[in-house]
Scaffold this active site. Structure first.
Site, mmCIF file in Angstrom:
data_model
loop_
_atom_site.group_PDB
_atom_site.id
_atom_site.type_symbol
_atom_site.label_atom_id
_atom_site.label_comp_id
_atom_site.label_asym_id
_atom_site.label_seq_id
_atom_site.Cartn_x
_atom_site.Cartn_y
_atom_site.Cartn_z
ATOM 1 N N LYS A 43 -7.846 3.161 -18.745
ATOM 2 C CA LYS A 43 -6.946 2.050 -18.413
ATOM 3 C C LYS A 43 -7.259 1.528 -17.031
ATOM 4 C CE LYS A 43 -4.349 4.488 -15.265
ATOM 5 N NZ LYS A 43 -4.355 4.223 -13.825
ATOM 6 N N ASP A 47 0.922 9.048 -16.904
ATOM 7 C CA ASP A 47 0.065 8.065 -17.582
ATOM 8 C C ASP A 47 -0.258 8.459 -19.023
ATOM 9 O OD1 ASP A 47 -0.067 6.593 -15.263
ATOM 10 O OD2 ASP A 47 -2.113 7.206 -14.744
HETATM 11 O O1 C5P Z 1 2.484 12.431 -13.539
HETATM 12 P P1 C5P Z 1 1.175 12.780 -12.915
HETATM 13 O O2 C5P Z 1 0.755 14.185 -13.183
HETATM 14 O O3 C5P Z 1 0.109 11.783 -13.200
HETATM 15 O O4 C5P Z 1 1.452 12.680 -11.355
HETATM 16 C C1 C5P Z 1 0.592 13.249 -10.419
HETATM 17 C C2 C5P Z 1 1.211 13.096 -9.044
HETATM 18 O O5 C5P Z 1 1.196 11.721 -8.675
HETATM 19 C C3 C5P Z 1 2.668 13.504 -8.956
HETATM 20 O O6 C5P Z 1 2.783 14.875 -8.693
HETATM 21 C C4 C5P Z 1 3.153 12.662 -7.788
HETATM 22 O O7 C5P Z 1 2.746 13.214 -6.561
HETATM 23 C C5 C5P Z 1 2.372 11.378 -7.969
HETATM 24 N N1 C5P Z 1 3.115 10.362 -8.735
HETATM 25 C C6 C5P Z 1 4.194 9.744 -8.136
HETATM 26 N N2 C5P Z 1 4.894 8.792 -8.834
HETATM 27 C C7 C5P Z 1 4.535 8.442 -10.079
HETATM 28 C C8 C5P Z 1 3.427 9.059 -10.711
HETATM 29 C C9 C5P Z 1 2.735 10.012 -9.998
HETATM 30 O O8 C5P Z 1 4.544 10.042 -6.995
HETATM 31 N N3 C5P Z 1 5.233 7.495 -10.723
#
Ligand code: C5P
Length: 272
Positions: A10, A137
């Site tokens: 994406k 994601d």
């Molecule tokens: O959800 P994911 O594992 O992709 O997120 C990885 C990190 O990215 C989270 O631990 C956080 O630090 C950050 N993040 C965030 N806000 C989001 C998505 C991700 O702060 N909406």
């Protein structure tokens, strides 16, 4: 028997980021667009859970149970009371740690593939639930197409796309950690950012397939943070613009950069 699922990468054509929430995540208005760059996840029966990976950057991919594809298999098996005994092979083409949801694609692919292999017949809502547990994601990687993600990006509303867009992606040397980029975003934001909202002009541009309108409206609030951690990306973005890109931006949390071209010939020129 084996099952192979191909899952697209994406690009975020809008990534509006709000302030940090008590749970550490950030509220987003995240406009996802699937692009024609794929990982393929193959699963087959085995005596234990194993992960193998080939392709560019595959030496950076963890092969233990922390791999998002392995975690997807474990989560599905756990909900259905079966052992997650499966051999998972990931043929990578999506940049690793590149801001193009490659790990999320592998998780969504493993989930769909294991569901077919094991005959667990999970509903779409159950699959989406597991995806949201695995990462912000991952739900988008399951549905593909184009969607507006709100909440931390996991609450999806499908979007219409009225045309074909030509993108070029420049893969950077090395990756950027998503938490580090969000941390830098917080550091660079002295005041609480406003609540993120999707841009009506951008959604219109997608719906009508108007590449010039899309180029005029793409934004990524994480870009200053990614550039702060990876300053060399600025020269890459400038090179893309000089080569005729209508828009040049960091993809997601980077460090992959994305270039929107007017047409296929323009994309070829930028890529060259
Ligand atoms: O959800 P994911 O594992 O992709 O997120 C990885 C990190 O990215 C989270 O631990 C956080 O630090 C950050 N993040 C965030 N806000 C989001 C998505 C991700 O702060 N909406």
């Amino acid at each position: 028997m084996s099952v192979t699922v191909r899952v697209p990468a994406k690009v975020n054509v809008q990534l509006a980021v709000g302030g940090a929430r008590p749970d550490g995540f950030h509220d987003l208005a995240n406009v996802f667009l699937a692009v024609g760059l794929y990982d393929a996840v193959t699963v087959e029966p085995a005596d234990s859970l194993t992960v193998t990976c080939t392709g560019p950057g595959s030496d950076q991919v963890p092969l233990d149970h922390s791999n998002l594809a392995a975690r997807a298999a474990i989560a599905l098996a756990g909900r259905h009371g079966i052992e997650p005994h499966v051999r998972i092979h990931i043929a990578k083409d999506i940049p690793v740690a590149g801001g193009m949801a490659g790990g999320s694609a592998d998780a969504a692919g493993a989930l769909v593939a294991c569901d077919a292999l094991w005959g667990t017949h999970a509903s779409r809502d159950e699959l989406l639930d597991i995806c949201a547990e695995l990462g912000s994601d991952v739900p988008f990687s399951l549905v593909g197409g184009a969607a507006l993600g709100t909440g931390r990006g996991e609450q999806l509303e499908p979007l219409d796309v009225g045309g074909e867009f030509w993108w070029v992606f420049a893969v950077a040397d090395g990756g950027l950690s998503t938490p580090a980029v969000y941390g830098e975003f917080d550091r660079l934001s002295p005041h609480a950012p406003p609540a993120p909202v999707a841009s009506p002009a951008l959604l219109d541009a997608l719906r009508t397939g108007d590449v010039h309108a899309l180029a005029a409206t793409v934004t990524n609030d994480l870009q200053p943070a990614a550039l702060s951690l990876f300053p060399a990306l600025k020269a890459t973005l400038d090179a893309g613009t000089s080569a005729g890109a209508l828009a040049a931006l960091v993809s997601g949390s980077g460090p992959t950069t994305a270039y929107l071209a007017a047409d296929e010939a323009g994309a070829q020129r930028i890529a060259a």
